[in-house]
Write an enzyme that holds these catalytic residues in place. Structure first.
Site, short mmCIF file in Angstrom:
data_model
loop_
_atom_site.label_atom_id
_atom_site.label_comp_id
_atom_site.label_asym_id
_atom_site.label_seq_id
_atom_site.Cartn_x
_atom_site.Cartn_y
_atom_site.Cartn_z
CG HIS A 424 -1.79 1.24 1.31
ND1 HIS A 424 -1.39 2.37 2.00
CD2 HIS A 424 -2.99 1.53 0.76
CE1 HIS A 424 -2.33 3.29 1.89
NE2 HIS A 424 -3.31 2.82 1.15
NE ARG A 517 -11.42 32.44 32.38
CZ ARG A 517 -10.29 32.98 31.91
NH1 ARG A 517 -10.11 33.09 30.60
NH2 ARG A 517 -9.36 33.41 32.74
NE ARG A 564 -12.88 27.86 35.04
CZ ARG A 564 -12.73 29.17 35.20
NH1 ARG A 564 -11.72 29.61 35.94
NH2 ARG A 564 -13.55 30.03 34.63
CD GLU A 661 -9.83 28.63 41.18
OE1 GLU A 661 -10.42 27.54 41.14
OE2 GLU A 661 -10.34 29.70 40.81
#
Length: 684
Positions: A424, A517, A564, A661
């Site tokens: 191939h 986000r 997130r 955070e």
């Protein structure tokens, strides 16, 4: 309708349905089934390349296993009578075939529609009666057959591509034959076939597929034969062979024996014995891949007498057609059979050799497509890695498959571990006009990712660095040499808030998306996500999220995208339809948001996970999940449980990380690590 059961008395069968049908392939009398004896090379329009050439070989007295063709008119009737034709054409409209993932998705949907649609009764009767007639001719009940696609544009002189549609071996029984004919029809819409037609400006609605149903030859040895050198056009016969069925040679699963024969005298000029580790055989009605016995692996396959017989047959076939031919052959019980013949469309001339000065030879193989090329090595071990092939790269793999054709088109050269000059990789490379070296044995191990190499498709050599001198080097540099971005140990990722900005972000050369986000995706719907759930519209929410995430994942693929989960402040979602009951908070940034909120509304989080699972199933495994505003490992553990309920196993199916955070989360980071995370994003 003339019955196939009368075939022994009437060697040529014509089937005609009484109900209305418009035959697009366009004969005055529509043939729905044709046995090989009634076909010739000019019947490509109804029987496809394979079917027409098998008929031509049969009429020329070449030994061919008997069979019949379910013509293109039958496929056309099936698509018309079931109403599938307009449905499929609509699905192909506006498809970007260079979008690999979308191409694969549309292809899979079309094939599923065709294979799940019942074949109308009149077509069922036609195919079953034809198979029974073949069994009667051979003198056996339920004969084993090979069922091969034969597209009306596949083997035409101006267009040739290996393996676009499917072949099925060792099929037995009328019901199974019917089922596999339908699968062949569906294979007209393999991703590779759709891509090829688009690239060659073939109208999808005007390409049809016939299906060859042929007695199965239980080959002891098989292979291919070119009546001239397929790369340079040199006037000598090339034969490649291996043990068992020919699939091992055609697919490139082995490095076969290679025999060069003088066309005039039939004398064997030279040969190379390949290492033939595997073979395909028929066992209990199934095609089985098995290891070749150790004593046969490095043993010559063909005797001098068999080589002479094949060469003589090759000369006869070329003389009959009047042009060089690419054939497939098989030997059973000492008898030689031809399984198909088609014109060689990739004949070229050996390119002028370029002097190589003190360059290290990295690997050696067989020169399968002429020319010289330099570029960066990209090693492909899995099909999902194809998107890393950029224009001008050197594609290195064990052996190419038809699904790799779009990536091969971007490459400047091909190198494989396995295969011969008719595999191939070789055939497609010659069609594309790019250099190819096959049968190296170890290129995927010796060569390194992003290493600059040069390949010589004439000599079968791969060199260190760029060896193209003078004008050739300058011309190559325009397409191959790419200014590399500054490499750093630390990966640099970007933030993406709106999917519409993904293309611009990807163009920066970033190493991925460190924060995708969700909030903007939700806000653009104008509807609160909770309202989707309450109204039973969860699937709509899943699809909306998936469509938006896809825009980013596709632009960056295969670079990672960290999605997130919803981090919705209450004040932002008040204005949405259904958001009237959002609580009032003095400081929404420190309020009910992040994972705390999503664990209170797990249906929304589950919908997000379902969207990501849907994209993973489409091949976008570069999407990872990031949990925001975590305070305690228990929150992470509960989020993982919801992911598993949605069908995503964290760390196995999908990367799972957190956003740190708050100081509290940072102080207990080791507890999060013990719970299990794949990455961390620090949010100052």
């Amino acid at each position: 309708m003339t019955g196939a059961r009368n075939w022994l008395n009437k060697p040529l069968i014509f089937f005609k349905f009484n109900n209305h049908h418009t035959a697009s392939p366009g004969d005055k009398m529509v043939k729905y089934v044709a046995f090989f004896e009634e076909l010739g090379k000019d019947d490509v329009g109804i029987a496809g390349g394979k079917g027409a050439n098998l008929g031509e070989l049969t009429q020329a007295g070449i030994p061919v296993p008997p069979g019949f063709v379910v013509t293109a008119a039958t496929y056309d009737k099936f698509m018309t009578d079931t109403g599938l034709q307009p449905v499929v054409m609509e699905m192909l409209e506006n498809l970007d075939v260079n979008d690999t993932k979308e191409l694969q998705r549309v292809s899979a949907e079309i094939k599923d529609i065709i294979t799940s649609t019942e074949v109308p009764e009149d077509i069922q009767t036609l195919i079953i009666e034809s198979y029974n007639a073949l069994c009667q001719r051979i003198g056996k009940d339920d004969v084993y057959v090979a069922i091969r696609s034969s597209a009306t544009a596949e083997d035409l002189p101006e267009a040739s591509f290996a393996g676009q549609q499917d072949t099925f071996l060792n099929i037995r029984g009328a019901e199974d034959v019917l089922d596999y004919v339908r699968r062949c029809w569906a294979s007209l819409f393999e991703a590779r076939a759709i891509f090829y037609r688009e690239e060659n400006n073939f109208d999808h609605s005007k390409v049809y597929i016939a299906v060859v149903v042929q007695e199965m030859v239980d080959a002891e040895k098989a292979g291919v034969m070119f009546t001239v050198h397929p790369s340079t056009g040199e006037d000598r016969i090339l034969i490649e062979g291996s043990w068992g069925l020919g699939e091992a040679v055609v697919s490139g699963s082995v490095t076969p024996d290679t025999y060069w024969v003088d066309k005039g005298t039939g004398k064997l000029l030279e040969f190379t014995v390949g290492e033939k580790n595997i073979m395909f055989t028929r066992e209990d009605g199934r095609t089985v891949k098995k290891e070749v016995p150790p004593e046969l692996r490095n043993k010559r396959v063909l005797s001098d007498g068999e080589i002479a017989a094949l060469a003589e047959m090759g000369r006869r076939i070329q003389d009959h057609y009047g042009s060089p031919q690419d054939t497939e052959w098989a030997i059973m019980d000492g008898d030689v059979y031809m399984l198909q013949s088609r014109p060689i469309t990739t004949l070229g001339e050996a390119t002028e050799e370029t002097e190589v000065k003190s360059r290290e030879i990295l690997v050696k193989g067989l020169g399968a497509s002429p020319g010289l090329a330099s570029g960066r090595v990209k090693i492909i071990r899995e099909i999902h890695e194809l998107d890393k092939i950029q224009i001008g790269d050197i594609l290195v793999t064990v052996m190419t498959t038809p699904d790799m054709v779009p990536a091969m088109k971007r490459a400047s050269g091909i190198i494989t571990d396995e295969g011969g000059v008719t595999c191939h990789a070789a055939i497609v490379s010659r069609e594309l006009g790019i250099p190819c070296v096959v049968g190296t044995g170890n290129a995927t191990e010796v060569l390194k990712e992003n290493q600059v190499v040069s390949i010589d498709g004439n000599r079968g050599l791969v060199y260190e660095g760029s060896v193209i001198e003078g004008e050739k080097k300058e011309a190559e540099a325009e397409t191959v040499t790419v200014e590399s971005p500054l490499l750093t140990v630390t990966e640099v990722k970007v933030n993406v808030s709106m999917p519409e900005a993904a293309r611009k972000a990807a163009a920066t050369g970033a190493d991925g998306v460190g924060l995708l986000r969700t909030e903007h995706m939700m806000l653009t719907t104008g509807v609160h996500p909770r309202k989707f759930i309450e109204e039973g519209r969860e699937d709509e929410l899943v699809n909306t999220l998936a469509e938006n995430i896809l825009k980013v994942a596709d632009e960056f693929y295969p670079r990672p995208v960290w999605y997130r989960t919803l981090d919705a402040p209450t004040d932002e979602f008040k204005t949405l339809e259904g958001g009237e009951n959002e609580p009032y908070e003095h400081n929404p940034m420190l309020g009910w948001r992040g994972i705390r909120r999503e664990l209170d509304e797990p249906e929304i989080l589950r919908a997000e996970f379902r969207a990501i699972k849907k994209l993973h199933e489409q091949g976008y495994t570069n999407i990872g999940i990031m949990i925001p505003l975590v305070q305690h490992p228990d929150e992470l553990r509960k989020a993982k449980m919801i992911a598993e309920e949605a069908g995503l196993k964290p760390h196995r199916d999908v990367e799972f990380g957190i956003m740190v955070e708050t100081p509290a989360a940072a102080l207990i980071i080791e507890d999060f690590i013990e719970e299990g995370i794949d990455f961390v994003r620090l949010e100052p």
